[in-house]
Enzyme design. Structure first.
Site, PDB file in Angstrom:
ATOM      1  CB  SER A  26      41.301 -39.638 -40.367  1.00 41.40           C
ATOM      2  OG  SER A  26      42.629 -39.203 -40.444  1.00 41.40           O
ATOM      3  CD  GLU A  33      33.684 -55.550 -53.040  1.00 35.18           C
ATOM      4  OE1 GLU A  33      33.754 -54.558 -52.280  1.00 35.18           O
ATOM      5  OE2 GLU A  33      32.642 -55.902 -53.616  1.00 35.18           O
ATOM      6  CB  SER A  34      39.945 -54.867 -49.003  1.00 31.85           C
ATOM      7  OG  SER A  34      40.297 -56.247 -49.111  1.00 31.85           O
ATOM      8  CG  HIS A  39      44.585 -40.695 -43.257  1.00 36.04           C
ATOM      9  ND1 HIS A  39      43.793 -40.850 -42.139  1.00 36.04           N
ATOM     10  CD2 HIS A  39      44.912 -41.945 -43.652  1.00 36.04           C
ATOM     11  CE1 HIS A  39      43.687 -42.134 -41.860  1.00 36.04           C
ATOM     12  NE2 HIS A  39      44.347 -42.830 -42.760  1.00 36.04           N
ATOM     13  CB  CYS A  54      39.482 -58.785 -53.005  1.00 38.86           C
ATOM     14  SG  CYS A  54      40.395 -58.433 -51.518  1.00 38.86           S
TER      15      CYS A  54
END
Lengths: 109, 109
Positions: A26, A33-34, A39, A54
């Protein structure tokens, strides 16, 4: 996923991964940008991956295609969510495009 | 988000946050059951938050409601994505339930 973030032309800020025993991983790459997350369930041949960006200078689909290639994905099912869309009432909404992928299969089995 | 993860009864593995100047934060909590992420735009009064969990012992909605409360959210728009659903053809799919929230407004403005 770091390489995938670079493919998307994203600026990498933080990387946090955890490897499970006996297998599976994970991890998240926080980008300016985020974020990108993954996973994996190797025992099932399945991975769930998010590419959240973004701005106009990034391309999450490039990261997606890169990850599918690196994971040797036989198939890929994608859903696109456009988030943070300003409504006329001052609230924000999001729009879901199911199975919006630019590619649905990277290679044959 | 760490507290939200605890609300969901999740096991916290990694925490990665970045604070932007002059404001805003991006962060992820990697949990044994997947991840929680947040991106905030205080100048717009908007936050995009993901609660991704696995298994029966976690409740992502508890984390969601906790986060909305802590953020003093006037409104909350949610979409639920059930992921990693095995298909008969051996592939995996996901199902989107738009605006599936147990709560849509935490308090009046």
């Amino acid at each position: 996923m770091v390489a995938a973030a670079k493919e998307a032309n994203a600026e990498i800020l933080k990387v946090a991964f955890h490897r499970f025993e006996p297998h599976g991983v994970s991890g998240v790459v926080v980008i300016a940008e985020s974020h990108l997350s993954i996973h994996t369930w190797p025992e099932s041949g399945y991975a769930a991956v998010d590419f959240y960006t973004c701005g106009d200078h990034t391309d999450p689909w490039r990261a997606c295609e890169y990850a599918a290639q690196e994971l040797h994905a036989d198939s890929m099912l994608t859903t696109e969510v456009k988030r943070g869309i300003a409504s006329t009432n001052g609230q924000y909404t999001h729009v879901v495009h199911e199975h919006a992928g630019r590619a649905t299969a990277k290679r044959s089995a």
